[in-house]
Design a protein around this motif. Structure first.
Motif, PDB file in Angstrom:
ATOM      1  N   GLN A   7       0.819  -1.201   0.000  1.00 15.33           N
ATOM      2  CA  GLN A   7       0.000   0.000   0.000  1.00 15.33           C
ATOM      3  C   GLN A   7       0.857   1.256   0.000  1.00 15.33           C
ATOM      4  O   GLN A   7       0.582   2.215  -0.727  1.00 15.33           O
ATOM      5  N   LEU A   8       1.903   1.249   0.820  1.00 18.22           N
ATOM      6  CA  LEU A   8       2.788   2.406   0.893  1.00 18.22           C
ATOM      7  C   LEU A   8       3.531   2.610  -0.418  1.00 18.22           C
ATOM      8  O   LEU A   8       3.705   3.741  -0.881  1.00 18.22           O
ATOM      9  N   SER A   9       3.966   1.515  -1.031  1.00 16.07           N
ATOM     10  CA  SER A   9       4.675   1.603  -2.305  1.00 16.07           C
ATOM     11  C   SER A   9       3.755   2.136  -3.396  1.00 16.07           C
ATOM     12  O   SER A   9       4.156   2.985  -4.204  1.00 16.07           O
ATOM     13  N   PHE A  10       2.512   1.653  -3.406  1.00 12.05           N
ATOM     14  CA  PHE A  10       1.540   2.130  -4.396  1.00 12.05           C
ATOM     15  C   PHE A  10       1.273   3.622  -4.215  1.00 12.05           C
ATOM     16  O   PHE A  10       1.178   4.371  -5.187  1.00 12.05           O
ATOM     17  N   THR A  11       1.146   4.048  -2.950  1.00 15.49           N
ATOM     18  CA  THR A  11       0.898   5.459  -2.664  1.00 15.49           C
ATOM     19  C   THR A  11       2.042   6.333  -3.151  1.00 15.49           C
ATOM     20  O   THR A  11       1.826   7.397  -3.736  1.00 15.49           O
ATOM     21  N   LEU A  12       3.268   5.880  -2.927  1.00 17.29           N
ATOM     22  CA  LEU A  12       4.427   6.644  -3.367  1.00 17.29           C
ATOM     23  C   LEU A  12       4.495   6.717  -4.885  1.00 17.29           C
ATOM     24  O   LEU A  12       4.786   7.783  -5.454  1.00 17.29           O
ATOM     25  N   ILE A  13       4.215   5.615  -5.554  1.00 18.59           N
ATOM     26  CA  ILE A  13       4.226   5.595  -7.019  1.00 18.59           C
ATOM     27  C   ILE A  13       3.143   6.518  -7.570  1.00 18.59           C
ATOM     28  O   ILE A  13       3.365   7.262  -8.538  1.00 18.59           O
ATOM     29  N   LEU A  14       1.962   6.498  -6.949  1.00 17.92           N
ATOM     30  CA  LEU A  14       0.871   7.364  -7.383  1.00 17.92           C
ATOM     31  C   LEU A  14       1.244   8.829  -7.242  1.00 17.92           C
ATOM     32  O   LEU A  14       0.918   9.658  -8.102  1.00 17.92           O
ATOM     33  N   SER A  15       1.948   9.157  -6.163  1.00 21.39           N
ATOM     34  CA  SER A  15       2.402  10.531  -5.963  1.00 21.39           C
ATOM     35  C   SER A  15       3.355  10.958  -7.073  1.00 21.39           C
ATOM     36  O   SER A  15       3.249  12.065  -7.606  1.00 21.39           O
ATOM     37  N   LEU A  16       4.264  10.083  -7.447  1.00 22.69           N
ATOM     38  CA  LEU A  16       5.213  10.395  -8.515  1.00 22.69           C
ATOM     39  C   LEU A  16       4.504  10.566  -9.861  1.00 22.69           C
ATOM     40  O   LEU A  16       4.856  11.450 -10.648  1.00 22.69           O
ATOM     41  N   LEU A  17       3.496   9.731 -10.113  1.00 20.40           N
ATOM     42  CA  LEU A  17       2.741   9.851 -11.361  1.00 20.40           C
ATOM     43  C   LEU A  17       1.996  11.179 -11.429  1.00 20.40           C
ATOM     44  O   LEU A  17       1.943  11.820 -12.484  1.00 20.40           O
ATOM     45  N   CYS A  18       1.419  11.606 -10.301  1.00 23.97           N
ATOM     46  CA  CYS A  18       0.738  12.898 -10.259  1.00 23.97           C
ATOM     47  C   CYS A  18       1.717  14.038 -10.513  1.00 23.97           C
ATOM     48  O   CYS A  18       1.396  15.004 -11.221  1.00 23.97           O
ATOM     49  N   ALA A  19       2.918  13.915  -9.950  1.00 25.74           N
ATOM     50  CA  ALA A  19       3.938  14.945 -10.147  1.00 25.74           C
ATOM     51  C   ALA A  19       4.350  15.025 -11.617  1.00 25.74           C
ATOM     52  O   ALA A  19       4.503  16.123 -12.169  1.00 25.74           O
ATOM     53  N   VAL A  20       4.499  13.862 -12.252  1.00 25.42           N
ATOM     54  CA  VAL A  20       4.874  13.837 -13.672  1.00 25.42           C
ATOM     55  C   VAL A  20       3.760  14.439 -14.519  1.00 25.42           C
ATOM     56  O   VAL A  20       4.011  15.225 -15.442  1.00 25.42           O
ATOM     57  N   GLY A  21       2.508  14.082 -14.201  1.00 25.95           N
ATOM     58  CA  GLY A  21       1.374  14.627 -14.934  1.00 25.95           C
ATOM     59  C   GLY A  21       1.279  16.136 -14.807  1.00 25.95           C
ATOM     60  O   GLY A  21       1.037  16.841 -15.796  1.00 25.95           O
ATOM     61  N   PHE A  22       1.487  16.633 -13.597  1.00 25.00           N
ATOM     62  CA  PHE A  22       1.458  18.077 -13.399  1.00 25.00           C
ATOM     63  C   PHE A  22       2.578  18.755 -14.168  1.00 25.00           C
ATOM     64  O   PHE A  22       2.380  19.796 -14.797  1.00 25.00           O
TER      65      PHE A  22
END
Length: 218
Positions: A7-22
């Protein structure tokens, strides 16, 4: 523990994807491709104009910031601390809200994008990118859903929570486009910036709570 780690790994990956999208959207600001995207969706959304819908959109825009948002935040603060005694959750909630506001103000100053001026049916000041209402809504209802989720034993209760939170976030974002005070890319950028913030914040909070639990004497 393996489930929590995933769960923590998924959350961190999701954060990075949002940063890339922004970052991708930010780089497209001023480019003809993003202009076409914005103008197309503005035409679609504003093409639904009606007196009733305008009234509804003004309500969503109004509750997305200012006094209504402050009252809602204070209500959550009361529930977290005075009624349930969740001090760490309270600090987490207020910290993320404050960080979201500071981040939005910083990003607006960095990009200094002017607001749209065509078909505006509401007044707004300041820079346009990213949308402050969109960031505030995503942060508030996203963190609220995270804090309430684990206290809802029913799967139907959790589904209602997610639908309500998503509905409020999307409605507030759409209201800003409908009222002519933001470009669609402003709203999407606000969602992505807030998504990056709250997912990395959740990752940090969960990691901290696990560490605190492990440090407690048996």
């Amino acid at each position: 523990m393996n489930s929590l780690f995933k769960q923590l790994s998924f959350t961190l990956i999701l954060s990075l994807l949002c940063a890339v999208g922004f970052g991708w959207i930010a780089m497209q600001i001023g480019d003809s491709r993003i202009d076409l995207f914005d103008s197309t969706w503005i035409s679609i959304i504003q093409g639904t104009h009606s007196p009733v819908l305008t009234y509804i959109m003004r309500i969503f825009s109004y509750i997305g910031a200012g006094i209504p948002a402050t009252v809602l935040a204070l209500l959550v603060v009361y529930m977290l601390y005075r009624r349930y005694g969740y001090r760490r959750e309270l600090i987490f909630f207020l910290g993320v809200l404050l960080t979201s506001w500071l981040l939005n103000e910083s990003l607006k100053l960095a990009f200094q994008r002017t607001r749209p001026t065509i078909n505006r049916i509401a007044e707004a000041t300041g820079y346009s990118f990213p949308s402050g209402h969109s960031m505030a809504a995503f942060t508030f209802y996203g963190i609220l859903a995270f804090l309430i989720w684990k206290h809802l034993p029913s799967i139907w209760g959790r589904i209602v929570l997610l639908l309500f939170s998503a509905g409020m976030i999307v409605s507030i974002g759409l209201s800003r486009i409908y009222l002519g005070v933001h470009y669609p890319s402003d709203v999407i950028g606000g969602f992505l910036a807030s998504g990056c913030l709250i997912t990395i914040s959740i990752w940090y909070f969960q990691t901290y709570m696990v560490r605190r639990t492990q440090e407690q004497p048996v």
